[in-house]
Design an enzyme around this catalytic site. Structure first.
Site, mmCIF file in Angstrom:
data_model
loop_
_atom_site.group_PDB
_atom_site.id
_atom_site.type_symbol
_atom_site.label_atom_id
_atom_site.label_comp_id
_atom_site.label_asym_id
_atom_site.label_seq_id
_atom_site.Cartn_x
_atom_site.Cartn_y
_atom_site.Cartn_z
ATOM 1 N N GLY A 220 -9.560 49.561 4.055
ATOM 2 C CA GLY A 220 -9.237 48.735 5.224
ATOM 3 C C GLY A 220 -7.938 47.998 5.002
ATOM 4 O O GLY A 220 -7.186 48.313 4.076
ATOM 5 N N ASN A 221 -7.639 47.052 5.848
ATOM 6 C CA ASN A 221 -6.447 46.227 5.637
ATOM 7 C C ASN A 221 -6.718 44.817 6.167
ATOM 8 O O ASN A 221 -7.791 44.542 6.696
ATOM 9 C CB ASN A 221 -5.212 46.863 6.286
ATOM 10 C CG ASN A 221 -5.355 46.979 7.788
ATOM 11 O OD1 ASN A 221 -5.428 45.978 8.495
ATOM 12 N ND2 ASN A 221 -5.431 48.216 8.278
#
Ligand code: PMT
Length: 410
Positions: A220-221
């Site tokens: 993810g980020n």
């Protein structure tokens, strides 16, 4: 008969300007002049360091008020005690905010007049950092700014460019005109919206995507969705029909917006195209560029010392949207999140993805980009650009949507 121009939102505002000890202190003289031109009342307090660069008398001449320099001045205290001065202010602006001053404010020190005023005031605080770029990038300074921003301080700058010591980098004081514009934005009543996008359908993407590695882990980020949600809210306030395709975030749905929640880049692509036809696409989401070729059916076991992931490219939603010709889109706007060469890389994406506009922002910094409530950005299009100095994302979104409405007419 010509109508007189509307008063600045700063008209009548009481601004306490705290000047720190840096070479940029000379620019704060112009800041005082511009604030007064906008109709604000200004009182100035200086640190001992600031007085090494500019004299209190210069500020006094421009502000029309005695400049405060110490906690221990009986005469000044009798005229207006420092706690009264802290209460007097509608807003406290620290410019330049040096590394030392930021550190003292982050730690709640009250070891001189300026730090005491900042601690004692309940007025909103605007910090305009300026210092050597290495001091700015130091983790201690970044942590101090992050703490102050988290407590609600508005952080404007610093700007990237040549510095007094002959080096270049982020450290320049934001130009006084831009500081005044940001303060005016913060003082303005909330924008009730207008009909600038009435009759148009806007699809906005926001937030991160999560690419599953196995049933318990994902790539993810750090996107929180704040920027994209603010853009969607602003477009809806301007009368547009808005579909917000949101990655996994925990934000409430803005009023008047239809929200479609997704998880992965592939799901985001599907939801975006399902929302078409539309007039505008604004890609504010931080879409993963790579996804596991095959997510594991079961939890990946800790069996060897290292683990190589086999990743494949995700669909580039924005490029695909810009390339299609069947959905009647009038304008396609992308975002570019960069940690270096921001303008160069953003212009490269504008051309490579054949976009109408790209909005570039610096990420990986404390007070802007991902997660933060504030951001600074520059919009580029084929033959123009517009910079938006650091401000709350909600206000930036309004300014960006105004620009988009303007470009639609171009
Ligand atoms: O969500 P916040 O915490 O408020 O943070 C806001 C933000 C930093 C995420 C936002 O302002 C921002 O910059 N969004 C774009 C982030 C990004 O993915 O940038 P990029 O330079 O990697 O991608 C360029 C553009 O292509 C973006 O419009 C992106 O949505 C799009 N893209 C990228 C990859 C992909 N597979 N599909 C895409 O559509």
């Amino acid at each position: 008969m010509s109508a007189s121009p509307p008063a600045s939102p700063l008209h009548g505002q009481r601004i306490l300007l705290c000047v720190g000890g840096g070479i940029a202190a000379y620019k704060s003289l112009e800041l005082v002049r511009r604030l007064r031109e906008a109709g604000a009342q200004v009182q100035v307090a200086m640190t001992a360091g600031a007085q090494q660069f500019v004299t209190p008398l210069s500020f006094q001449a421009l502000s029309g008020q005695p400049t405060r320099t110490t906690l221990w001045d009986d005469g000044a205290e009798q005229a207006m005690g420092h706690l009264e001065l802290a209460r007097w202010a509608d807003r406290v602006v620290v410019a330049p905010a040096t590394a030392d001053l930021l550190a003292r404010l982050a730690h709640g020190m009250a070891d001189d007049l300026v730090a005491t005023l900042c601690l004692a005031t309940e007025a909103p605080l605007t910090l305009c950092p300026a210092m050597n770029h290495r001091m700015w990038r130091h983790p201690a300074t970044q942590a101090n700014v992050a703490v102050l921003a988290q407590r609600g301080a508005q952080v404007l700058g610093p700007e990237d460019g040549p510095l007094a010591e002959g080096e270049s980098g982020p450290g320049r004081l934001t130009e006084p005109a831009a500081i005044v514009a940001a303060l005016a934005g913060a003082a303005a009543p909330a924008d009730p919206g207008d009909g600038a996008l009435a009759g148009l359908k806007v699809v906005v993407s926001a937030g991160p995507t999560y690419e599953d590695l196995d049933p318990v882990r994902y790539l993810g980020n750090r996107s929180s969705g704040k920027m994209g949600f603010a853009v969607a809210a602003s477009a809806a306030r301007r009368g547009a029909e808005v579909v917000l395709v949101a990655g996994p975030v925990s934000l409430p749905t803005p009023p008047g917006v239809r929200r479609v929640d997704v998880r992965s880049a592939a799901q985001m692509r599907e939801a975006v195209f399902a929302a078409f036809p539309a007039d505008l696409y604004i890609g504010a989401a931080a879409v993963a560029d790579y996804t596991p070729r095959e997510p594991a059916a079961n939890k990946i076991k800790k069996s060897s010392e290292s683990l190589a992931l086999d990743l494949v490219r995700t669909p580039d939603i924005l490029a695909e949207v810009a390339a299609q010709t069947t959905h009647g889109l009038k304008l396609v706007v992308g975002f570019a999140a960069e940690t270096e060469k921001v303008a160069e890389y953003a212009r490269g994406k504008l051309a490579a993805k054949r976009l109408d506009m790209i909005v570039a922002n610096r990420v990986g910094i404390a007070d802007g980009g991902f997660e933060s409530d504030t951001n600074a950005m520059t919009a580029y299009w084929k033959d123009g650009e517009r910079a938006f100095p650091s401000a709350p994302k909600t206000r930036l979104a309004d300014a960006l949507v105004d620009l988009i409405a303007e470009r639609l007419q171009a």
